[in-house]
Design an enzyme around this catalytic site. Sequence first.
Site, short mmCIF file in Angstrom:
data_model
loop_
_atom_site.label_atom_id
_atom_site.label_comp_id
_atom_site.label_asym_id
_atom_site.label_seq_id
_atom_site.Cartn_x
_atom_site.Cartn_y
_atom_site.Cartn_z
N LYS A 131 0.84 -1.21 0.00
CA LYS A 131 0.00 0.00 0.00
C LYS A 131 0.86 1.25 0.00
CE LYS A 131 -3.82 2.14 2.59
NZ LYS A 131 -4.74 2.00 3.74
N SER A 140 -9.33 1.96 2.79
CA SER A 140 -8.46 2.78 1.96
C SER A 140 -7.38 1.97 1.23
CB SER A 140 -7.79 3.85 2.82
OG SER A 140 -7.00 3.27 3.86
N SER A 172 -9.80 -0.66 6.72
CA SER A 172 -9.19 -0.43 5.41
C SER A 172 -8.53 -1.63 4.77
CB SER A 172 -8.18 0.72 5.50
OG SER A 172 -8.83 1.94 5.74
#
Length: 548
Positions: free
Chosen positions: A112, A193, A228
């Site tokens: 990420k 996210s 997330s």
Amino acid sequence: MSTVSLPLGYTSALTAEYLRNLARRWNISFKSEEEEAAYLLLLQSAEAVHREVQDLPDFSEPNLQPIATSEDRLFWRPDPQANTHNAWSHRTCIRAAQPTSSLLEGRKIAVKDNISVGGLPTTVGAFATLVSRDAQFPISPIDATVVKRVLEAGGLIMGTATCEMYSAAPISSTSASGPVHNPWAYGYTSGGSSSGCGSLMGMNVIDPSQSNFGDRADLAIGSDQGGSIRIPASYNGVYGLKPTHGLVPYTGAMTLTPMIDHLGPMATSVKDIAVLLHVLAGYDGYDPRMTPESPLRSAVPDYPAILDEVQADQGSKLRVGILKEAFEIPSMSDEVRTGVYNAACEFFRAVGATVSEVSVPLHAQGPAIWTAATRVSMSDWGCQSLMPGFLSYVPPHIEFRWPPDQGMHDLLTDKNPSIMNLIFSATYLKESCPAQLVAKSHRKVFELRRAYDDALDKFDVLITPTTPTVAFPHPSGLTERVKAAVGIVANTCPFNVTGHPAMSVPCGFGGADPRLPFGMQIISRRWGEEKILRAAALFELGRELVDN
């Protein structure tokens, strides 16, 4: 508290008028010139000491220096034809020159884009003007602990995966680079996210002959402050584990606030989750989120071996609690509610597990407790990079734009209004609500943790839906984006503040056209990842027995 020195011959820009204006903010006045002069001297001393440290060269921890790789650490923006769903932020291909194990040999890993990879930019899903003074994405001078461990295990870092702006959105249309698309339905959210990680993993469970998604990854590392990891896992039909708080070091990742920061694995099988967790977990000596309960690297359980021992007849020992209040949240769709409930009952009972409902009334207030306990500190940490009173090693290359101005407001409102909402509400709470309210919310976190633990005295795992619905089309317009995010984290965020491990596992499909996946969340006691992995494996065995 003592003053370390009073500088001699130091020229200060601080004046008595500045000190008087500072005191007037609290309706304070000085009783004498001597009193005012003494405090001015002390204030100038503070200025001198901080200037001294500011002028010193920075320190980069040797153990976080990028490890030697067999390839140069080059990076590039992905070709759109090989990045059809905007899941990749930046591409690379690096492996350790001298790996210390073969646990991830040849496996392709996506990280990420809020996690530091030495030699690559870190965007945090934002515009360059929001994360650096020179309007260029900053290049990381360090490898996050999890990146170093992946490389040491023989894994290939293939790049950074797109994430939502400031890592603060449960939908996938807030990144500065554009929306991330769900591989099951282009134009639909992949969740946030860790949106790029979810999309990349989802590509692996769809027949490759049906779609050309471009370059993929085998495994991914996401971050999770309110869901997330688990939300993208649910929307994309894959596995995503938020470990116990403090099991996987957060060192080198950009924070929202330490109380709820987690890094964890995302994959297309329980076994891959176990392998990657085994690589990532264990004390690193830098992360203040880790506690005396955090295992040393040598004491990390052999999670893959635990799965190797799972047999269908072990299901008779498993006690599964259906968390009643989790199925009653207002935004829950009927297809997800009944789909998760029926699948849990049918598949777990197929392997002999006992399944029954359990009530945790405080779960309904979990999202409110999560919000009250973290809202102010999220603004301090996640928007300003303010430091706490305890030792912490924060990535040195990101400098968030602060204070907010019209340009910053316009950028955030256009892409991720939740950040401006965070800034506005945190400022309001600081100015209008007593500090004791945040302290009370922290005590309520302990109460919530106790409530879940009491339920887990009777059950090995608790079951909830992960998300209240299947994925939906990307919203357009400010109001639609705000409304789309409401309620998504209701069943995930409570376990971020309590620290319990929680994993989303593929459960079923809903919707008519297109058919879209949804996830079931498995929760256990803190440090109970083995129980979650066993339960997930037994759930899959039960599915096979029912289907056959």
